[in-house]
Write an enzyme that holds these catalytic residues in place. Sequence first.
Site, PDB file in Angstrom:
ATOM      1  N   GLU A 170      41.717  37.542  40.555  1.00 48.93           N
ATOM      2  CA  GLU A 170      40.892  36.407  40.966  1.00 48.93           C
ATOM      3  C   GLU A 170      39.515  36.879  41.419  1.00 48.93           C
ATOM      4  O   GLU A 170      39.287  38.049  41.651  1.00 48.93           O
ATOM      5  CB  GLU A 170      41.550  35.635  42.102  1.00 48.93           C
ATOM      6  N   GLU A 313      40.505  41.024  42.370  1.00 55.33           N
ATOM      7  CA  GLU A 313      40.069  41.031  40.968  1.00 55.33           C
ATOM      8  C   GLU A 313      41.198  41.297  39.976  1.00 55.33           C
ATOM      9  O   GLU A 313      41.014  41.184  38.780  1.00 55.33           O
ATOM     10  CB  GLU A 313      38.982  42.094  40.716  1.00 55.33           C
TER      11      GLU A 313
END
Length: 353
Positions: A170, A313
Amino acid sequence: MKRVMSIKPVSVSAAGKARERVDSLVKPIGSLGRLEDYAVKLAAIFGKANLPPLKKAISVFTADNGVWDEGISPVPQSVTAIQAVNMTKGITGVGVLAACAGADVFVYDVGIRNFSGHKGIEDKRVGNGTRSIAQGPAMDIGQAIQAVTHGIDVAEELYDRGYRLLGCGEMGICNTTTSAAVLCALTGADPEEAVGRGAGITDEQLEKKRSVVRTALELSRPDPDNTLEVLATVGGFDIAAMAGFFLGAAYKQVPVVIDGFISAVAALAAYRLNAAALDYMFASHCSAEPGFGIALEALGLKAPLQLDMRLGEGSGCPLMFAVLDGAAAMLTKMATFAEAQIDASKLVDIRES
């Protein structure tokens, strides 16, 4: 949402056969520890012990959170869009680590605020960022369902493109705040224990962040038994889409790797929507965010990599891909005692010592 309830169980018989093979491999019994457990779990997922190299992909869901307006982060909200674009260039943490693991990275915009799009980012927008959870529900139920559905669709799309090992990441400023709120709502954890420093904040900002989470929970009072309501009231588009991605991977019967704190909270939401999804999940690294341990305990999973990471991430996924590659290779390519012409009758199972 029909697919959410259509997840099939993994193969118990394949797991049993894989365990028998692992115990017959030319090594002290149990000497490869949890790598052996991962091999058995992979065999259960795929229904066979002969595992070919797996094509890998990491999906990164990006969105902005209205709670940023409460002044709890020193990081400009514009960084969400900037980093999303940078991910398409392969220059962020997840991009560099994914390249080392031979994995592809795909970036999805599910709600970056005031974002006009980018050719390398797929449009899965649910809205122009969420509302602040400190002022009321982040989104309505329809938007939560839409975000979850987008996540399921992404997993299916990657499966159709031949990917058989998935990871979930994310990008979204303040999404450790919404993740902590979702975690507290689902588990009853206290914000004092679940809220961490995210990308880096002062003691004063940390106290304000905890206060915002408390306010959100008191204001919306989400029902812990209604996961969609929890996601809608105190979550974010990114978390909801990630929950859908975990469900979609399970629906397509492929393994999916959890990254850090936010990914773990999304995995917990997916588990609460359908417990069968858990059998397809692998934890990767132990996030330094305090709420991570609460989420993993609720899932009953252990993260093997102790690296003090907290980037997000999806950066932990490619590292775990290497571990799972090793587990698959061990199961498929190692010789058995019989093949190596070794008498194993005197060996003791070291798992019992």
